[in-house]
Design an enzyme around this catalytic site. Structure first.
Site, PDB file in Angstrom:
ATOM      1  N   SER A  84      14.279 -47.387  26.710  1.00  0.00           N
ATOM      2  CA  SER A  84      13.377 -47.357  25.557  1.00  0.00           C
ATOM      3  C   SER A  84      12.753 -45.961  25.505  1.00  0.00           C
ATOM      4  O   SER A  84      12.991 -45.139  26.376  1.00  0.00           O
ATOM      5  CB  SER A  84      12.313 -48.434  25.683  1.00  0.00           C
ATOM      6  OG  SER A  84      11.500 -48.145  26.775  1.00  0.00           O
ATOM      7  N   ILE A  85      11.974 -45.695  24.465  1.00  0.00           N
ATOM      8  CA  ILE A  85      11.352 -44.381  24.371  1.00  0.00           C
ATOM      9  C   ILE A  85       9.852 -44.539  24.465  1.00  0.00           C
ATOM     10  O   ILE A  85       9.294 -45.532  24.012  1.00  0.00           O
ATOM     11  CB  ILE A  85      11.623 -43.651  23.035  1.00  0.00           C
ATOM     12  CG1 ILE A  85      12.593 -44.443  22.155  1.00  0.00           C
ATOM     13  CG2 ILE A  85      12.136 -42.255  23.284  1.00  0.00           C
ATOM     14  CD1 ILE A  85      12.869 -43.742  20.859  1.00  0.00           C
ATOM     15  N   GLU A 121      14.428 -37.818  13.780  1.00  0.00           N
ATOM     16  CA  GLU A 121      15.114 -38.982  13.214  1.00  0.00           C
ATOM     17  C   GLU A 121      14.090 -40.003  12.739  1.00  0.00           C
ATOM     18  O   GLU A 121      12.936 -39.975  13.147  1.00  0.00           O
ATOM     19  CB  GLU A 121      15.997 -39.660  14.281  1.00  0.00           C
ATOM     20  CG  GLU A 121      17.027 -38.741  14.888  1.00  0.00           C
ATOM     21  CD  GLU A 121      17.854 -39.407  15.985  1.00  0.00           C
ATOM     22  OE1 GLU A 121      17.699 -40.623  16.207  1.00  0.00           O
ATOM     23  OE2 GLU A 121      18.655 -38.694  16.604  1.00  0.00           O
ATOM     24  N   LYS A 123      12.593 -43.769  12.882  1.00  0.00           N
ATOM     25  CA  LYS A 123      12.597 -44.855  13.863  1.00  0.00           C
ATOM     26  C   LYS A 123      12.793 -46.154  13.088  1.00  0.00           C
ATOM     27  O   LYS A 123      11.862 -46.698  12.493  1.00  0.00           O
ATOM     28  CB  LYS A 123      11.300 -44.887  14.672  1.00  0.00           C
ATOM     29  CG  LYS A 123      11.364 -45.910  15.799  1.00  0.00           C
ATOM     30  CD  LYS A 123      10.253 -45.708  16.801  1.00  0.00           C
ATOM     31  CE  LYS A 123      10.445 -46.572  18.040  1.00  0.00           C
ATOM     32  NZ  LYS A 123      10.618 -47.994  17.746  1.00  0.00           N
ATOM     33  N   ARG A 144      20.414 -55.080  23.340  1.00  0.00           N
ATOM     34  CA  ARG A 144      19.882 -54.347  24.471  1.00  0.00           C
ATOM     35  C   ARG A 144      19.490 -55.284  25.619  1.00  0.00           C
ATOM     36  O   ARG A 144      19.626 -54.940  26.783  1.00  0.00           O
ATOM     37  CB  ARG A 144      18.663 -53.531  24.040  1.00  0.00           C
ATOM     38  CG  ARG A 144      18.183 -52.642  25.157  1.00  0.00           C
ATOM     39  CD  ARG A 144      17.136 -51.676  24.688  1.00  0.00           C
ATOM     40  NE  ARG A 144      15.907 -52.348  24.353  1.00  0.00           N
ATOM     41  CZ  ARG A 144      14.714 -51.773  24.392  1.00  0.00           C
ATOM     42  NH1 ARG A 144      14.618 -50.505  24.736  1.00  0.00           N
ATOM     43  NH2 ARG A 144      13.641 -52.421  24.068  1.00  0.00           N
TER      44      ARG A 144
HETATM   45  S1  IVH Z   1      16.729 -43.534  20.772  1.00  0.00           S
HETATM   46  C1  IVH Z   1      16.870 -43.070  25.142  1.00  0.00           C
HETATM   47  N1  IVH Z   1      16.458 -43.305  18.180  1.00  0.00           N
HETATM   48  O1  IVH Z   1      13.420 -47.823  19.175  1.00  0.00           O
HETATM   49  C2  IVH Z   1      16.499 -43.253  23.759  1.00  0.00           C
HETATM   50  N2  IVH Z   1      15.774 -45.342  19.200  1.00  0.00           N
HETATM   51  O2  IVH Z   1      12.253 -47.915  22.369  1.00  0.00           O
HETATM   52  C3  IVH Z   1      16.960 -44.529  23.232  1.00  0.00           C
HETATM   53  N3  IVH Z   1      14.947 -47.008  17.608  1.00  0.00           N
HETATM   54  O3  IVH Z   1      15.038 -50.040  21.156  1.00  0.00           O
HETATM   55  C4  IVH Z   1      16.538 -44.867  21.870  1.00  0.00           C
HETATM   56  N4  IVH Z   1      15.231 -45.796  15.800  1.00  0.00           N
HETATM   57  O4  IVH Z   1      16.038 -49.831  18.964  1.00  0.00           O
HETATM   58  C5  IVH Z   1      16.279 -44.090  19.260  1.00  0.00           C
HETATM   59  N5  IVH Z   1      16.309 -42.958  15.874  1.00  0.00           N
HETATM   60  C6  IVH Z   1      16.140 -43.742  16.957  1.00  0.00           C
HETATM   61  C7  IVH Z   1      15.626 -45.059  16.841  1.00  0.00           C
HETATM   62  C8  IVH Z   1      15.446 -45.818  18.004  1.00  0.00           C
HETATM   63  C9  IVH Z   1      14.835 -46.967  16.270  1.00  0.00           C
HETATM   64  C10 IVH Z   1      14.551 -48.161  18.439  1.00  0.00           C
HETATM   65  C11 IVH Z   1      15.600 -48.585  19.403  1.00  0.00           C
HETATM   66  C12 IVH Z   1      14.926 -48.737  20.730  1.00  0.00           C
HETATM   67  C13 IVH Z   1      13.497 -48.414  20.437  1.00  0.00           C
HETATM   68  C14 IVH Z   1      13.008 -47.377  21.418  1.00  0.00           C
END
Ligand code: IVH
Length: 688
Positions: A84-85, A121, A123, A144
């Site tokens: 997750s981020i 990007e 979200k 996930r």
């Molecule tokens: S990157 C290591 N990019 O947000 C990075 N996540 O906690 C992995 N999400 O479950 C995620 N838009 O479902 C990334 N442009 C984006 C995103 C994104 C939505 C969601 C994703 C993840 C959560 C991050």
């Protein structure tokens, strides 16, 4: 500081609460509280655990990335964990500077060093997916899950048109693409509208969805692929998992953006809003620009994501616990919040639909202060069991009308009363009725009801009805607001003075409108009938009625049974026409219009006239040499044919003129007979 029993008690309570809400959210896709409330509880627990590490247990909700797994799906171990981020806590645009600062510090950069290149990007607010392709073929799609192990949802995902099942030849042998599956706002509205109709018709076990993300998650994790297929899912790619390494012939990407462009070239949807941004200033600008666009995007986002573009730098930055240091989520104000219902009012829409509306204690949702939220219809109020005084979740996303999503039952005040739809229209007092199989109550006041007047006038004036040129939306708004027109007949009582007194109305245009009004008085019975805006009476029905009865009075005095005898008029339509003409004020409007000089040629009841084309379906396409489209349609309908808009196997003839396009192709493909104008005339004479 050692933990007191009270703190231990709170930690236990938080465990229980968070487990409960995580189950509702992740397993059942039916959350009871908004995300922000969940986050608050989560943060409270995190803080207590930080202060009192001895209270941190391995089963604490803070020790889990995602949710539990639903029984019924095969488990998939992710080859590369799905992380997750971290979320930037400063919700202002300046929060982007914190992230850039951290990245630069971690990399040991000095102020004089050049700015870092990022990818900015959206979200997306949906569900994360891992799509695995082997030799260019989709072999597996997984959620996930807890980040290590997800659910195999391949069957459901195969039905998403935007996800390629097969890739071009030059892709790596193993390719895992990661992204978000989501539901567009318009698709979500349609889906819920459909659900509401199903519920109104008595379907068991159906429910509306609280928001697009839950609807998407529910669809992806639906155990029956046939049901999943009916849900309108979309997808955006934003990353990847396992990919054949360069030494084994895989791609040698140097940067995130470059990799996304490659994914796009292989057929994956990558958002057009994904872009490069250099340094903190450009991240801030991105956050601001997207924030302004958020409402007009076709789908929900809950923030933006910044990622360091260079993969070498990403590697250098690495991870803390399970979050990468090279990425951050930067949120916008939440689209769901808690508030209380102060009253439930009933509003009358432009078509007479009665909508219960919750009057709310003002609450800041999705970037604006909301005080009203729709409750859609009586069934929805009862299904959600919303009562005055209740604490509710409201949702506002995009320019969609805010709605009450659900009630927090434990916060109900004693004695709160069940909502009841009024028996009369709150604007005009006419009967409010709910037809069988319909979800909505409607005011039967029709033209008499002020709330419906604007729409009624526009309908009456439109080209296919009385065809009053120049009487458009702006003018009608002004007329009704200035109270110049209280009922349709007032249109024909307008004088030059009244008209030119309206804003921005020059004498010349006022004269044009008056001339158009004068001209419209000479009309036809079908046009007049259609123009009255009786519910369920479209152009075709108006023509059928005119042909069958010949005279308006006969229609006005017809019983529902008599109306049922008209070809193509069913019980719902018959009842609607009957109810309309039973309302004294509707009859009054008709009389006054006639008294103002609106007139048409009445005919004899033509029920027994021969109908050579009864039961035939005909499609018109292209431009005919002498007949206009409307003329041809009228002639065909008078002969009993049904004129349809698209060609199918059921079409008997296609009448094609110059520049006929795809409909003609389709006719040829299906082997449907094609006629020109001459052929049409022959047909009408009964010779074909
Ligand atoms: S990157 C290591 N990019 O947000 C990075 N996540 O906690 C992995 N999400 O479950 C995620 N838009 O479902 C990334 N442009 C984006 C995103 C994104 C939505 C969601 C994703 C993840 C959560 C991050």
């Amino acid at each position: 500081m050692p933990a007191t029993p009270k703190i231990q008690e709170r930690v236990d309570a938080l465990h229980e609460l968070l487990h409960h809400h995580a189950h509702r959210y992740y397993v059942l896709d039916e959350p009871e509280i908004p995300d922000t409330e969940y986050d608050k509880l989560f943060r409270e627990l995190q803080e207590l655990e930080d202060k009192h590490p001895e209270l941190l247990t391995p089963d604490s909700p803070t020790q889990r990335v995602g949710g539990k797994l639903l029984e019924g799906f095969a488990k998939v171990r992710h080859k590369v964990p799905m992380l997750s981020i971290r979320t930037e806590t400063d919700i202002e645009a300046s929060g982007a500077r914190n992230f850039d600062g951290r990245v630069r510090r971690e990399l040991g950069l000095a102020e004089s060093d050049p700015p870092i290149e990022y990818v900015a990007e959206l979200k997306f607010d949906g569900l994360a997916l891992n799509l695995r392709y082997e030799d260019g073929v989709l072999v597996q799609a997984a959620t996930r899950g807890d980040g290590e192990i997800g659910e195999d949802v391949t069957q459901n995902i195969r039905t998403i048109g935007q996800i390629p099942l097969r890739l071009p030849k030059d892709v790596p042998a193993v390719l895992e693409v990661r992204g978000e599956v989501y539901i567009r706002r318009d698709d979500f509205e349609k889906l819920n509208e459909l659900q509401r109709e199903k519920i109104a018709q008595g379907a068991k076990g159906e429910k509306t969805f609280v928001n697009p993300r839950n609807a998407a998650a529910g669809a992806v994790r639906q155990l029956d692929p046939a049901i999943a297929r009916q849900r309108p899912l979309s997808f955006f790619a934003y990353g990847w998992g396992e990919v054949t390494p360069p030494e084994q012939g895989g791609p040698a990407f140097a940067a995130h953006f470059e990799a996304l462009l490659t994914l796009r070239s292989w057929g994956f949807p990558v958002s057009a809003r994904t872009q490069l941004a250099t340094g903190a200033d450009e991240l801030i600008a991105y956050h601001q620009a997207v924030g302004q666009e958020r409402d007009s995007l076709p789908f929900d986002i809950d923030g933006v994501v910044y990622k360091v573009n260079s993969l070498a730098l990403q590697k250098q930055l690495g991870f803390v616990s399970r979050e990468p240091r090279w990425a951050v989520a930067h949120k916008y104000p939440a689209q769901e919040q808690l508030t209380t219902v102060q009253a439930i009012e009933v509003q009358v829409g432009r078509t007479g639909k009665l909508t219960p509306v919750a009057k709310l204690a003002p609450v800041f949702v999705g970037g604006v202060t909301v005080t009203n939220a729709t409750l859609h219809n009586e069934d929805e109020v009862h299904r959600k069991d919303v009562r005055v005084g209740d604490t509710v979740i409201v949702r506002r996303a995009g320019d969609v009308i805010p709605e009450v999503v659900s009630v927090l039952p434990e916060k109900r005040v004693p004695g709160a009363r069940i909502f009841k739809m009024p028996a009369n229209c709150p604007v005009c007092g006419s009967d409010a009725v709910r037809e069988e199989g319909e979800a909505n109550h409607r005011c039967t006041g029709g033209l008499f009801c002020g709330a419906q007047r604007k729409q009624a006038i526009l309908h009456f004036a439109q080209r296919r009805a009385l065809d009053i040129e120049g009487l458009g939306e702006k003018l009608v708004d002004q007329m009704v607001e200035a109270n110049v027109i209280k009922a349709l007949p007032d249109l024909y009582r307008l004088g030059l003075n009244a008209l030119s007194s309206l804003d921005r109305m020059a004498d010349k245009s006022a004269q044009n409108v008056l001339a158009a009004l004068e001209k419209s008085k000479q009309t036809t019975l079908p046009r007049f009938l259609y123009g009255l805006g009786v519910r369920h009476v479209g152009e075709a029905t108006a023509k059928d009625l005119a042909r069958y009865f010949g005279k308006l009075d006969a229609i006005m005095d017809a019983s529902a049974e008599q109306l049922l005898e008209v070809p193509d008029v069913g019980p719902v339509v018959a009842e609607s026409i009957h109810t309309f003409f039973q309302q004294p004020h509707n009859r009054e409007v008709v009389e006054q219009l006639r008294a103002c000089g609106v007139t048409w040629d009445e005919g004899e009841p033509a029920a027994r006239a021969p109908k050579p084309l009864a039961g035939k379906t005909i499609v018109l396409t292209g431009t005919l040499p002498t007949l206009s489209r409307d003329e041809a349609k009228d002639m065909l309908e008078a002969a009993g044919a049904k004129v349809a808009g698209s060609v199918s196997k059921k079409t008997d003839y296609v009448v094609a003129g110059a520049e006929a396009g795809s409909k003609l192709d389709k006719a040829r493909e299906l082997g449907v007979a094609v006629l020109d104008e001459e052929g049409l005339k022959e047909l009408l004479r009964g010779r074909t």
